[in-house]
Motif scaffolding. Structure first.
Motif, short mmCIF file in Angstrom:
data_model
loop_
_atom_site.label_atom_id
_atom_site.label_comp_id
_atom_site.label_asym_id
_atom_site.label_seq_id
_atom_site.Cartn_x
_atom_site.Cartn_y
_atom_site.Cartn_z
N VAL A 1 0.85 -1.18 0.00
CA VAL A 1 0.00 0.00 0.00
C VAL A 1 0.90 1.24 0.00
O VAL A 1 1.83 1.32 0.79
CB VAL A 1 -0.91 0.02 1.26
CG1 VAL A 1 -1.79 1.26 1.25
CG2 VAL A 1 -1.75 -1.24 1.33
N VAL A 2 0.61 2.19 -0.91
CA VAL A 2 1.41 3.41 -0.94
C VAL A 2 0.59 4.57 -0.38
O VAL A 2 -0.49 4.87 -0.89
CB VAL A 2 1.84 3.76 -2.38
CG1 VAL A 2 2.57 5.10 -2.41
CG2 VAL A 2 2.73 2.66 -2.94
N GLY A 3 1.09 5.21 0.68
CA GLY A 3 0.42 6.37 1.26
C GLY A 3 0.06 6.18 2.71
O GLY A 3 -0.59 5.19 3.06
N GLY A 4 0.46 7.14 3.56
CA GLY A 4 0.22 7.00 4.99
C GLY A 4 -0.93 7.85 5.49
O GLY A 4 -1.05 8.14 6.67
N GLY A 5 -1.81 8.28 4.56
CA GLY A 5 -2.99 9.04 4.97
C GLY A 5 -4.10 8.08 5.41
O GLY A 5 -3.87 6.89 5.63
N ILE A 6 -5.31 8.61 5.51
CA ILE A 6 -6.43 7.80 5.99
C ILE A 6 -6.72 6.60 5.08
O ILE A 6 -6.91 5.48 5.55
CB ILE A 6 -7.70 8.67 6.11
CG1 ILE A 6 -7.56 9.59 7.33
CG2 ILE A 6 -8.94 7.82 6.27
CD1 ILE A 6 -7.43 8.87 8.63
N ALA A 7 -6.74 6.83 3.75
CA ALA A 7 -7.07 5.72 2.84
C ALA A 7 -6.03 4.60 2.95
O ALA A 7 -6.37 3.42 3.09
CB ALA A 7 -7.16 6.24 1.39
N LEU A 26 3.58 -0.88 3.97
CA LEU A 26 2.96 0.44 3.80
C LEU A 26 4.10 1.43 3.52
O LEU A 26 4.94 1.68 4.38
CB LEU A 26 2.20 0.85 5.06
CG LEU A 26 1.54 2.23 5.02
CD1 LEU A 26 0.41 2.28 4.01
CD2 LEU A 26 1.01 2.64 6.39
N ILE A 27 4.11 1.96 2.30
CA ILE A 27 5.19 2.88 1.91
C ILE A 27 4.68 4.31 2.05
O ILE A 27 3.66 4.66 1.45
CB ILE A 27 5.62 2.63 0.45
CG1 ILE A 27 6.10 1.19 0.29
CG2 ILE A 27 6.71 3.61 0.03
CD1 ILE A 27 6.50 0.80 -1.13
N SER A 71 9.66 6.22 2.93
CA SER A 71 10.37 6.73 1.76
C SER A 71 9.34 7.11 0.71
O SER A 71 8.25 6.54 0.67
CB SER A 71 11.30 5.65 1.19
OG SER A 71 11.88 6.13 -0.01
N GLY A 72 9.69 8.07 -0.12
CA GLY A 72 8.81 8.41 -1.23
C GLY A 72 8.94 7.36 -2.33
O GLY A 72 9.90 6.60 -2.36
N VAL A 73 7.96 7.33 -3.24
CA VAL A 73 8.05 6.39 -4.35
C VAL A 73 8.69 7.09 -5.54
O VAL A 73 8.34 8.21 -5.89
CB VAL A 73 6.64 5.89 -4.76
CG1 VAL A 73 6.69 5.15 -6.09
CG2 VAL A 73 6.10 4.99 -3.69
N LYS A 74 9.67 6.43 -6.15
CA LYS A 74 10.34 7.02 -7.30
C LYS A 74 9.67 6.57 -8.58
O LYS A 74 9.43 7.35 -9.49
CB LYS A 74 11.82 6.61 -7.29
CG LYS A 74 12.66 7.44 -8.24
CD LYS A 74 14.12 7.38 -7.84
CE LYS A 74 14.91 6.78 -8.99
NZ LYS A 74 16.17 6.20 -8.56
N GLN A 75 9.35 5.28 -8.63
CA GLN A 75 8.79 4.77 -9.88
C GLN A 75 8.00 3.49 -9.65
O GLN A 75 8.29 2.71 -8.74
CB GLN A 75 9.96 4.47 -10.85
CG GLN A 75 9.51 4.40 -12.30
CD GLN A 75 10.61 3.82 -13.20
OE1 GLN A 75 11.65 3.40 -12.72
NE2 GLN A 75 10.37 3.78 -14.50
N LEU A 76 6.98 3.31 -10.49
CA LEU A 76 6.22 2.07 -10.47
C LEU A 76 6.45 1.38 -11.81
O LEU A 76 6.30 2.00 -12.86
CB LEU A 76 4.73 2.39 -10.29
CG LEU A 76 3.72 1.31 -10.70
CD1 LEU A 76 3.84 0.06 -9.83
CD2 LEU A 76 2.29 1.84 -10.63
#
Length: 486
Positions: A1-7, A26-27, A71-76
């Motif tokens: 899962v990418v993103g540490g917000g509510i969703a 969780l990234i 860490s941020g995502v650089k590429q998918l």
């Protein structure tokens, strides 16, 4: 899962519960995550909750099979089922859910006098600037602009809105009129204790934020983000708000450019007609499309958000919606195999139920994150799944100007054309009730104040009962409508 917000957090938690023996990554670019606390189901669809920033270790403690990667995502690389993070690592996924949220839509990029507010860090930067400010210009007419203008004290506020009435995302002109007296009231109730506490990462305060760090995205603010922040400018009065309606920002001039223009800027309007030239030199000037120019210390851009899709588009053939979000079908699946999306980053591209529409709000982020996890689980186990009931009816509960506000269904007659009528009941300073009717059926409602009608109205919108026989009596305060339709 990418993103540490509510969703993202909701999705990861639900996946962790569905697959206790699988590892859930969780990234997130932020060191803190957003967790739902004090969850309360108010009615069948309406839900209330607080949002708390927590350190990610708390999440890992609650769910031993979740691993948070900061860490941020650089590429998918979707064809290889791989995610590359900015710290140089790669992760292989079986199923991926993108919950990277949205970022503020700024009126201009790269201007030091223009602040976008969307997350707790930008709210702090704003507070620092406000302490030295005598006048600010607020642009935008959504929830954040509304709350901001209400909370600011001791600073002149020029509020530029493109609509006729304030708070257009949530209200019509009638509700705006009901709320306006609160804006001009001199004194205010003492602020209630802040429910959402701010976690800072050890060591981050002392170093101070490196310049340019503010473009690192935090997670979105919610309805009480300003509580506990000291929103006070330099002047000794409490409220001074002037609203410029039906206008947008035409141009922003720095002081040097403004002097070269040889135009006049205006003082803060005192009465209706007297527009006086301003003698003060301001750091920045805002030229509005109605021809007026105001100088100010800085400009707050509260003009909505754009889905944060950048890091994922390169080399991947996503279907993207008109609003820039990743299109998802009724199982939160994007157009790419094994990639799902939820929350602000996605665009609902299924056939929507007549009473529901997408709005980038916390309630929907939570519902979508939870439902996306269910869909991923069903998919992995080869089961079929029905659309979640929460997508039957739009329902949101929040607070504005210390009033409880509930919006249901097509509360602003969204998409109903001219074929509808409105019914109103308003007690000044106490409550405002508006229902949207079409062919004798209730389609939507706005409830401000302690009306206790939300559950009844939710049911009436959901079951589409013909109410034409009741006529005006539907909102008659002497008739206890709840008992009537129980």
């Amino acid at each position: 899962v990418v993103g540490g917000g509510i969703a993202g957090v909701t999705c990861a938690e639900k996946l962790a519960a569905e697959f206790p023996s699988e590892e859930i990554f969780l990234i997130t670019a932020s060191p803190v995550i957003k967790a739902v606390t004090n969850f309360k189901q108010v009615s069948k669809i309406l839900e209330e909750f607080d949002v708390e920033e927590q350190s990610s270790s708390l999440l890992e403690k609650r769910h031993p099979n979740i691993r948070v990667i900061q860490s941020g995502v650089k590429q998918l690389k979707s064809d290889e089922h791989k995610i590359y993070t900015e710290d140089g690592k790669e992760y292989i996924y079986e199923k991926l859910c993108l919950c990277a949220g949205a970022k503020p839509k700024l009126i201009v990029e790269g201007n030091p006098y223009v602040l976008g507010i969307r997350d707790t860090d930008s709210a702090q930067a704003f507070q620092k600037n406000l302490a030295q400010a005598e006048r600010i210009v607020v642009v935008g007419n959504g929830g954040i602009a509304l709350e901001l203008v209400y909370e600011i004290q001791g600073c002149e506020v020029i509020w530029a809105i493109k609509d006729k009435a304030i708070g257009n995302t949530f209200f019509d002109a009638g509700a705006a009129e009901f709320l306006l007296p609160k804006l001009t009231a001199e004194s205010q109730e003492t602020p209630i204790e802040c429910k959402r506490t701010k976690y800072t990462v050890e060591g981050s305060e002392e170093k101070g934020r490196p310049t340019g760090a503010s473009d690192k995205l935090g997670s979105a603010l919610g309805p009480d983000w300003h509580e506990g922040l000291h929103l006070k400018g330099t002047k000794e009065f409490s409220h001074r708000v002037h609203i410029e309606i039906l206008c947008e920002v035409k141009k922003i001039h720095l002081q040097k450019e403004f002097i070269q223009l040889q135009q006049t800027s205006l003082t803060f309007p005192k009465g209706e007609k007297d527009e006086e030239a301003d003698e003060v030199l301001w750091p920045v000037y805002v030229e509005l499309t109605n021809g007026k120019i105001y100088g100010c210390n800085f400009i707050v851009s509260a003009t909505g958000v754009v889905p944060n899709v950048e890091p994922f588009l390169d080399g991947n053939n996503f279907a993207v919606g008109e609003d820039g979000g990743l299109e998802v079908d009724k199982h939160m699946h994007t157009s790419l195999p094994d990639v799902y999306a939820a929350g602000d980053i996605c665009t609902a591209a299924w056939e929507l139920s007549p009473g529901w529409h997408q709005m980038r709000l916390w309630t929907q982020a939570r519902q979508m994150g939870w439902y996306a996890a269910k869909c991923m689980a069903a998919d992995a186990l080869g089961e079929s799944i029905d659309m979640d009931f929460c997508f039957e009816l739009f329902a949101h509960i929040t607070k504005f100007f210390n009033y409880k506000v509930v919006v249901l269904g097509k509360y602003n007659a969204q998409g109903l054309g001219f074929d509808h009528e409105l019914m109103l009941r308003c007690t000044k300073g106490h409550e405002y009730v508006k229902v949207v009717m079409q062919n004798g059926r209730m389609m939507g409602a706005v409830l401000i104040g302690e009306t206790d009608l939300e559950e009844t109205f939710e049911n009436l919108i959901l079951n589409q009962m013909d109410l034409s026989a009741y006529g005006e009596d539907l909102l008659n305060p002497d008739i206890d409508i709840e008992d009537y339709f129980d």
